[in-house]
Scaffold this motif. Structure first.
Motif, short mmCIF file in Angstrom:
data_model
loop_
_atom_site.label_atom_id
_atom_site.label_comp_id
_atom_site.label_asym_id
_atom_site.label_seq_id
_atom_site.Cartn_x
_atom_site.Cartn_y
_atom_site.Cartn_z
N ASP A 229 -6.67 -3.88 8.66
CA ASP A 229 -7.34 -3.06 9.44
C ASP A 229 -7.04 -1.78 9.46
O ASP A 229 -5.97 -1.28 9.31
CB ASP A 229 -7.25 -3.34 10.98
N THR A 230 -8.02 -1.00 9.24
CA THR A 230 -7.57 0.74 9.30
C THR A 230 -8.52 1.31 10.36
O THR A 230 -9.75 1.10 10.62
CB THR A 230 -8.26 1.22 7.83
N ARG B 67 -3.31 2.57 8.92
CA ARG B 67 -3.71 1.20 8.20
C ARG B 67 -2.58 0.37 8.28
O ARG B 67 -1.30 0.75 8.03
CB ARG B 67 -3.97 1.67 6.60
N SER C 203 -5.69 8.40 9.07
CA SER C 203 -6.16 7.04 8.91
C SER C 203 -4.87 6.31 9.33
O SER C 203 -3.83 6.64 8.72
CB SER C 203 -6.81 6.80 7.73
N LYS D 212 0.74 -1.08 0.06
CA LYS D 212 -0.23 -0.11 -0.02
C LYS D 212 1.02 1.17 0.01
O LYS D 212 0.73 2.25 -0.59
CB LYS D 212 -0.88 0.01 1.03
#
Length: 193
Positions: free
Chosen positions: A109-110, A97, A95, A29
């Motif tokens: 999971d975020t 993550r 956020s 990511k």
């Protein structure tokens, strides 16, 4: 430039001297966010903690160096966005993550809207003109944090989700032993851990 020992990496940092596969350093990511940012796509500013940070944490636990890297990147993010954690006029929400070099969709999971508290809720209500939206954002942030970071079981989350407002949700979670910290930086650091 990112090295194998660097702990944090802004999406828009220079990657030209990166050794090996960038996904091995940034996770899948993180690598994708860096590539999209470099391509000029509209990616909100942010940063990735490197796999070196993960390995260091797993080997030695939380360190002053890791905390310093996170705080430096958050300060850079505040400067870039013109927003500030916990601000009552221009709040910054982030956020957090998890990631890996290779991951499966839906497995990460975020923690959304880390940095949310009652002051930020009021600021968000003022900024968007919609106090219901701001309260719902706060309520969801509390529930998500309790589930992902604190490990609250489904029964507790279901009970808390029945709360009429964020203060009630927080009180129910706290009664059951799942206290969501009010301090935005503490929320982020615990979510990272």
């Amino acid at each position: 430039m990112v090295s194998r020992n660097q702990l944090a990496y802004a999406f828009d940092s220079d990657r030209t001297d990166l050794e090996g596969d960038p996904a091995d350093v940034l996770g899948g990511k993180g690598q994708s966010l860096a590539v999209m940012t470099a391509a000029g796509l509209p990616v909100p500013p942010g940063f990735t903690l490197t796999t070196a940070a993960c390995r260091t944490f797993l080997a030695r636990g939380w360190s002053d160096e890791l905390e310093r890297s996170i705080r430096e990147q958050l300060a850079r993010l505040e400067q870039t966005t013109g927003k500030q954690l916990g601000s009552s006029t221009a709040p910054l929400l982030v956020s957090v993550r998890s990631g890996a070099a290779v991951s499966m969709p839906g497995m990460m999971d975020t923690v959304l809207n880390a940095g949310m508290n009652a002051d930020v809720e009021r600021a968000l209500a003022d900024l968007c003109g919609d106090p219901v939206f701001a309260a719902d954002t706060h309520r969801r942030a509390l529930l998500g944090y309790a589930e992902i970071v604190l490990g609250a079981p489904r029964e507790v989350l279901a009970n808390a989700a029945g709360g009429a407002d964020p203060a009630e949700v927080a009180a129910i979670l706290s009664f059951d032993g799942f206290d969501v910290p009010n301090d935005p930086l503490t929320q982020i650091e615990r979510a990272v851990r």
